[in-house]
Design an enzyme around this catalytic site. Sequence first.
Site, PDB file in Angstrom:
ATOM      1  N   MET A  10       1.079  -1.081   0.253  1.00 55.55           N
ATOM      2  CA  MET A  10      -0.032   0.238  -0.164  1.00 55.55           C
ATOM      3  C   MET A  10       1.019   1.202  -0.183  1.00 55.55           C
ATOM      4  SD  MET A  10      -2.538  -1.160   2.833  1.00 55.55           S
ATOM      5  CE  MET A  10      -1.996  -2.136   3.967  1.00 55.55           C
ATOM      6  N   THR A  83       1.532   1.072   6.218  1.00 55.24           N
ATOM      7  CA  THR A  83       1.139   2.452   6.142  1.00 55.24           C
ATOM      8  C   THR A  83       1.466   3.312   6.750  1.00 55.24           C
ATOM      9  OG1 THR A  83      -0.788   3.127   4.501  1.00 55.24           O
ATOM     10  CG2 THR A  83      -0.683   0.980   5.197  1.00 55.24           C
ATOM     11  N   THR A  85      -1.824   5.875   5.976  1.00 58.23           N
ATOM     12  CA  THR A  85      -3.289   5.833   5.971  1.00 58.23           C
ATOM     13  C   THR A  85      -3.843   4.798   6.340  1.00 58.23           C
ATOM     14  OG1 THR A  85      -2.942   7.197   3.654  1.00 58.23           O
ATOM     15  CG2 THR A  85      -4.753   6.582   3.819  1.00 58.23           C
ATOM     16  N   CYS A 196       3.915  10.396   5.187  1.00 52.52           N
ATOM     17  CA  CYS A 196       3.123   8.844   4.331  1.00 52.52           C
ATOM     18  C   CYS A 196       4.606   7.889   3.635  1.00 52.52           C
ATOM     19  CB  CYS A 196       2.612   9.700   2.560  1.00 52.52           C
ATOM     20  SG  CYS A 196       2.273   8.424   1.042  1.00 52.52           S
ATOM     21  N   THR A 197       4.291   6.999   3.399  1.00 53.42           N
ATOM     22  CA  THR A 197       5.323   5.666   3.712  1.00 53.42           C
ATOM     23  C   THR A 197       6.051   6.847   2.187  1.00 53.42           C
ATOM     24  OG1 THR A 197       4.388   4.252   1.992  1.00 53.42           O
ATOM     25  CG2 THR A 197       5.089   4.587   4.897  1.00 53.42           C
TER      26      THR A 197
END
Length: 241
Positions: A10, A83, A85, A196-197
């Site tokens: 993701m 992730t 999110t 965010c990764t």
Amino acid sequence: MRTIGLLGGMSWESSALYYRLLNEAVREQLGGLHSARCVLLSVDFAEIARLQEAGDWDRAGELLAADARSLQAAGAEIVLLCTNTMHTVADAVTAGLEVPLLHIGDSTAEAITAAGLTRVGLLGTRYTMEQPFLADRLTAAGLQVVVPEQADRDLVHGVIYEELVLGVVREESRQAYREVVDRLVARGAQGVILGCTEIELLVGPDDVDVPTFPTTALHVAAAVRAALAGEPPAVPPTIDG
């Protein structure tokens, strides 16, 4: 060494970063030919992204909770949700596990506090910047969180989903992110969370004038500490003569 379960995909671009950093950290700490003992389950991101867009977080939580249980069944003793999110469904994932889920917000808050900062900017997907699941966890740790204005949130989100998750890294986007960070600093941010990764593929500490807090790297470091607790450190090689 405890087995780390990676729930990734993701996107897979950031999961590849997780895998590399994890193995590099274990090798650095244990030396020699050591690498991380881990299992990886990589989901089809298109399905998760569709649920994100639809706001069907309950269904997304159900799917990821089932996948986390699969990791546990495969031998994972620690689970990482790879992730930012999808930490919005962290409680649903944790509820189905008998092993610990290491929350990305905790390792991030720890690093910011250790750096002596109290007010930080947050970059991430629109969901991460606008929903409370990460900001509230940081606030509970005594931090103030500043998110970009609407136009900048749209820009940051668009670059993630239209470029970075596809492996596209553009200098124009790096410069645009720099300008977003400058505007956060003007509003009092002492540092910036790369929340965010995939952002770590685009922006690093040399790109901005304030401290950066890369959540992927911090998450990995926390996992390695947990996995290697009680392991002896690497012994430097002896040089004869």
